[in-house]
Write a protein that holds these residues in place. Structure first.
Motif, PDB file in Angstrom:
ATOM      1  N   SER A  19       0.913  -1.028   0.096  1.00 47.27           N
ATOM      2  CA  SER A  19      -0.311   0.228   0.027  1.00 47.27           C
ATOM      3  C   SER A  19       1.286   1.411   0.173  1.00 47.27           C
ATOM      4  N   THR A  20       2.267   1.256   0.535  1.00 48.10           N
ATOM      5  CA  THR A  20       2.743   3.085   0.499  1.00 48.10           C
ATOM      6  C   THR A  20       3.799   2.301  -0.883  1.00 48.10           C
ATOM      7  N   PHE A  21       3.796   1.886  -1.081  1.00 49.58           N
ATOM      8  CA  PHE A  21       4.970   2.005  -2.482  1.00 49.58           C
ATOM      9  C   PHE A  21       3.606   1.099  -3.809  1.00 49.58           C
ATOM     10  N   ALA A  22       3.086   1.120  -4.152  1.00 48.24           N
ATOM     11  CA  ALA A  22       2.222   0.775  -4.951  1.00 48.24           C
ATOM     12  C   ALA A  22       1.613   1.833  -5.403  1.00 48.24           C
ATOM     13  N   LYS A  23       1.445   2.875  -4.800  1.00 51.76           N
ATOM     14  CA  LYS A  23      -0.011   4.177  -5.287  1.00 51.76           C
ATOM     15  C   LYS A  23       0.413   5.133  -6.542  1.00 51.76           C
ATOM     16  N   VAL A  24      -0.060   5.777  -7.735  1.00 50.26           N
ATOM     17  CA  VAL A  24       0.104   6.108  -8.342  1.00 50.26           C
ATOM     18  C   VAL A  24       0.277   7.970  -7.831  1.00 50.26           C
ATOM     19  N   ALA A  25       1.548   8.113  -8.215  1.00 48.57           N
ATOM     20  CA  ALA A  25       1.813   9.296  -7.918  1.00 48.57           C
ATOM     21  C   ALA A  25       0.543  10.293  -9.397  1.00 48.57           C
ATOM     22  N   VAL A  26      -0.492  10.868  -8.691  1.00 48.81           N
ATOM     23  CA  VAL A  26      -1.837  11.979  -9.390  1.00 48.81           C
ATOM     24  C   VAL A  26      -1.805  13.609  -8.607  1.00 48.81           C
ATOM     25  N   SER A  27      -0.498  14.268  -9.790  1.00 49.63           N
ATOM     26  CA  SER A  27       0.046  15.598  -9.438  1.00 49.63           C
ATOM     27  C   SER A  27      -1.510  16.113 -10.547  1.00 49.63           C
ATOM     28  N   VAL A  28      -2.203  16.868  -9.310  1.00 50.05           N
ATOM     29  CA  VAL A  28      -3.180  18.248  -9.905  1.00 50.05           C
ATOM     30  C   VAL A  28      -2.677  19.571 -10.274  1.00 50.05           C
ATOM     31  N   ASN A  48     -15.593  10.690  -7.987  1.00 49.05           N
ATOM     32  CA  ASN A  48     -14.481   8.639  -8.503  1.00 49.05           C
ATOM     33  C   ASN A  48     -13.828   8.645  -7.282  1.00 49.05           C
ATOM     34  N   TRP A  49     -13.853   9.614  -6.450  1.00 50.15           N
ATOM     35  CA  TRP A  49     -11.919  10.070  -5.501  1.00 50.15           C
ATOM     36  C   TRP A  49     -12.420   8.067  -4.314  1.00 50.15           C
ATOM     37  N   SER A  50     -14.060   7.904  -3.956  1.00 50.74           N
ATOM     38  CA  SER A  50     -14.167   6.449  -3.029  1.00 50.74           C
ATOM     39  C   SER A  50     -13.871   5.857  -3.706  1.00 50.74           C
ATOM     40  N   LYS A  51     -13.812   5.353  -5.721  1.00 52.47           N
ATOM     41  CA  LYS A  51     -13.389   4.235  -6.090  1.00 52.47           C
ATOM     42  C   LYS A  51     -11.802   4.160  -6.055  1.00 52.47           C
ATOM     43  N   ILE A  52     -11.528   5.371  -6.194  1.00 49.53           N
ATOM     44  CA  ILE A  52      -9.640   5.320  -6.679  1.00 49.53           C
ATOM     45  C   ILE A  52      -8.709   5.548  -5.008  1.00 49.53           C
ATOM     46  N   GLY A  53      -8.798   6.280  -4.893  1.00 49.74           N
ATOM     47  CA  GLY A  53      -8.729   7.128  -3.380  1.00 49.74           C
ATOM     48  C   GLY A  53      -7.583   5.796  -2.695  1.00 49.74           C
ATOM     49  N   ASP A  54      -8.031   4.856  -2.409  1.00 51.01           N
ATOM     50  CA  ASP A  54      -6.842   3.634  -2.176  1.00 51.01           C
ATOM     51  C   ASP A  54      -5.507   3.074  -3.366  1.00 51.01           C
ATOM     52  N   TYR A  55      -5.856   4.185  -4.180  1.00 49.36           N
ATOM     53  CA  TYR A  55      -3.944   4.242  -4.730  1.00 49.36           C
ATOM     54  C   TYR A  55      -4.022   4.867  -5.206  1.00 49.36           C
ATOM     55  N   VAL A  56      -4.467   6.082  -5.477  1.00 50.94           N
ATOM     56  CA  VAL A  56      -3.662   7.153  -5.977  1.00 50.94           C
ATOM     57  C   VAL A  56      -2.862   7.984  -4.631  1.00 50.94           C
ATOM     58  N   HIS A  57      -1.832   8.718  -4.549  1.00 57.88           N
ATOM     59  CA  HIS A  57      -1.045   9.859  -3.942  1.00 57.88           C
ATOM     60  C   HIS A  57      -1.573  10.714  -4.584  1.00 57.88           C
ATOM     61  N   LEU A  58      -2.386  11.731  -4.056  1.00 63.00           N
ATOM     62  CA  LEU A  58      -2.609  13.601  -5.014  1.00 63.00           C
ATOM     63  C   LEU A  58      -1.974  14.070  -4.095  1.00 63.00           C
ATOM     64  N   LYS A  59      -1.707  15.172  -4.831  1.00 61.92           N
ATOM     65  CA  LYS A  59      -0.969  15.994  -4.817  1.00 61.92           C
ATOM     66  C   LYS A  59      -1.771  17.450  -5.445  1.00 61.92           C
ATOM     67  N   LEU A  60      -2.411  18.038  -4.990  1.00 63.13           N
ATOM     68  CA  LEU A  60      -3.316  19.014  -5.160  1.00 63.13           C
ATOM     69  C   LEU A  60      -1.976  20.719  -5.705  1.00 63.13           C
TER      70      LEU A  60
END
Ligand SMILES: *[C@@H]1O[C@H](CO)[C@@H](O)[C@H](O)[C@H]1NC(C)=O
Ligand SMILES: CC(=O)N[C@H]1CO[C@H](CO)[C@@H](O)[C@@H]1O
Length: 193
Positions: A19-28, A48-60
């Protein structure tokens, strides 16, 4: 016993590593009053966040095509946009990355003038956020956003720009511009296809 224990331990480590390393880094990279930025939040990221949140490392990064000038900032959609950008930078500095920051952005991008209700819903004190905005801290945060935006996007050429795993890809970006954020994300995380 030792065997079972270490087996348990190694599976726990495996889970946390995954869970630490598999997330996709998404920068918006976006702007507070930009219609296309608002669409990305209200039509794709937020619903869609409830579906994707566990897989995404989000930067806004609320800055976009703004630029720093001696007197402050200049923004594509005028001073109110600069206000919205700094407002979000300050709020984010008081919220955990991921769901908490996104919830705030979702509220703001859906109703850009509804400052107080977005603060209230995120449990932020208006006085704290105002202090950040007027103390120079907000300006510092926006200067960091400016450097980040200029280094990690081509300009940006287009707002919003979305960067996956810290590497700008023109073909991904074109698809984002056509409203296919979820489709591009699936390229980076097959479990979301
Ligand atoms: C960008 O994405 C496209 C489409 O998935 C891919 O074919 C291409 O190799 C990527 N470019 C780079 C530089 O990674
Ligand atoms: C792939 C996916 O589930 N996309 C959904 C994202 O949110 C929009 C708006 O609610 C839906 O229409 C999509 O189906």
């Amino acid at each position: 016993m030792v065997g079972v224990g270490s087996l348990l331990l190694s599976s726990l480590l495996l889970i946390s590593t995954r869970s630490t390393f598999a997330k996709v880094a998404v920068s918006v990279y976006y702007e507070s009053l930009c219609p296309d930025s608002r669409d990305l939040f209200t039509q794709e990221l937020c619903p869609n966040w409830s579906k994707i949140g566990d897989y995404v490392h989000l930067k806004l990064v609320p800055f976009g095509k703004a630029s720093s000038v001696a007197s402050g900032f200049q923004c594509q959609h005028g001073p109110k946009e600069c206000y919205g950008n700094i407002f979000q930078s300050c709020a984010f500095s008081m919220l955990q990355p991921g769901t908490k920051q996104l919830n705030f952005a979702c509220c703001y991008m859906a109703n850009p003038y509804d400052y107080s209700s977005c603060l209230r819903r995120s449990g932020l004190a208006a006085s704290e956020v105002r202090r950040c905005m007027t103390s120079g801290e907000g300006r510092e945060l926006q200067l960091i956003a400016e450097v980040d935006t200029k280094h990690n996007t081509p300009g940006p050429r287009y707002v919003p720009t979305v960067v996956f795993n810290k590497k700008y890809n023109e073909s991904d970006q074109r698809k984002i511009e056509e409203g296919h954020f979820m489709g591009v994300l699936c390229k980076y995380e097959k479990r979301l296809c």
